[in-house]
Design a protein around this motif. Structure first.
Motif, PDB file in Angstrom:
ATOM      1  N   TYR A  74      24.144  81.364  12.968  1.00 21.55           N
ATOM      2  CA  TYR A  74      24.506  81.673  14.344  1.00 21.55           C
ATOM      3  C   TYR A  74      24.484  83.182  14.548  1.00 21.55           C
ATOM      4  N   GLN A 130      36.060  80.405  15.880  1.00 21.07           N
ATOM      5  CA  GLN A 130      36.376  79.191  16.630  1.00 21.07           C
ATOM      6  C   GLN A 130      35.305  78.971  17.687  1.00 21.07           C
ATOM      7  N   GLY A 131      35.009  77.734  17.976  1.00 17.78           N
ATOM      8  CA  GLY A 131      34.068  77.405  19.028  1.00 17.78           C
ATOM      9  C   GLY A 131      32.619  77.653  18.677  1.00 17.78           C
ATOM     10  N   GLY A 191      30.535  75.588  17.585  1.00 20.08           N
ATOM     11  CA  GLY A 191      29.722  74.426  17.937  1.00 20.08           C
ATOM     12  C   GLY A 191      29.022  74.558  19.274  1.00 20.08           C
ATOM     13  N   GLU A 192      29.546  75.402  20.159  1.00 21.67           N
ATOM     14  CA  GLU A 192      28.949  75.597  21.469  1.00 21.67           C
ATOM     15  C   GLU A 192      27.857  76.662  21.462  1.00 21.67           C
ATOM     16  N   GLN A 193      27.741  77.436  20.377  1.00 22.49           N
ATOM     17  CA  GLN A 193      26.752  78.511  20.289  1.00 22.49           C
ATOM     18  C   GLN A 193      25.376  77.944  19.943  1.00 22.49           C
ATOM     19  N   ALA A 194      24.326  78.682  20.303  1.00 21.23           N
ATOM     20  CA  ALA A 194      22.959  78.282  19.973  1.00 21.23           C
ATOM     21  C   ALA A 194      22.672  78.590  18.500  1.00 21.23           C
TER      22      ALA A 194
END
Length: 66
Positions: A35, A41-42, A44-47
């Motif tokens: 990434y 945290q979070g 999973g929402e990143q490209a």
């Protein structure tokens, strides 16, 4: 080997979680994702920039357990 040895659990997962293989006759399949930047945290929402699937074998082909 060092990459898998030094892995840490996903943030927010159960404390004390470790990478252990109970059946060493089959490989451990690990998905590695890259990434942008440092993510705690979070993520999973990143490209995802890159992704690979790695197999870690514990025994060489042809080895038998007796």
């Amino acid at each position: 080997m060092g990459l898998l040895w030094s892995m840490r659990p996903v943030p927010g997962s159960r404390p004390g979680l470790r990478l252990r293989k109970k059946d060493v006759q089959t490989p451990a399949v690990v998905q590695i994702s890259v990434y942008s930047g440092h993510l705690a945290q979070g993520f999973g929402e990143q490209a995802v920039l890159a992704r690979a699937v790695v197999e870690r074998w514990y025994t060489a082909p042809g080895v038998r357990r007796v």
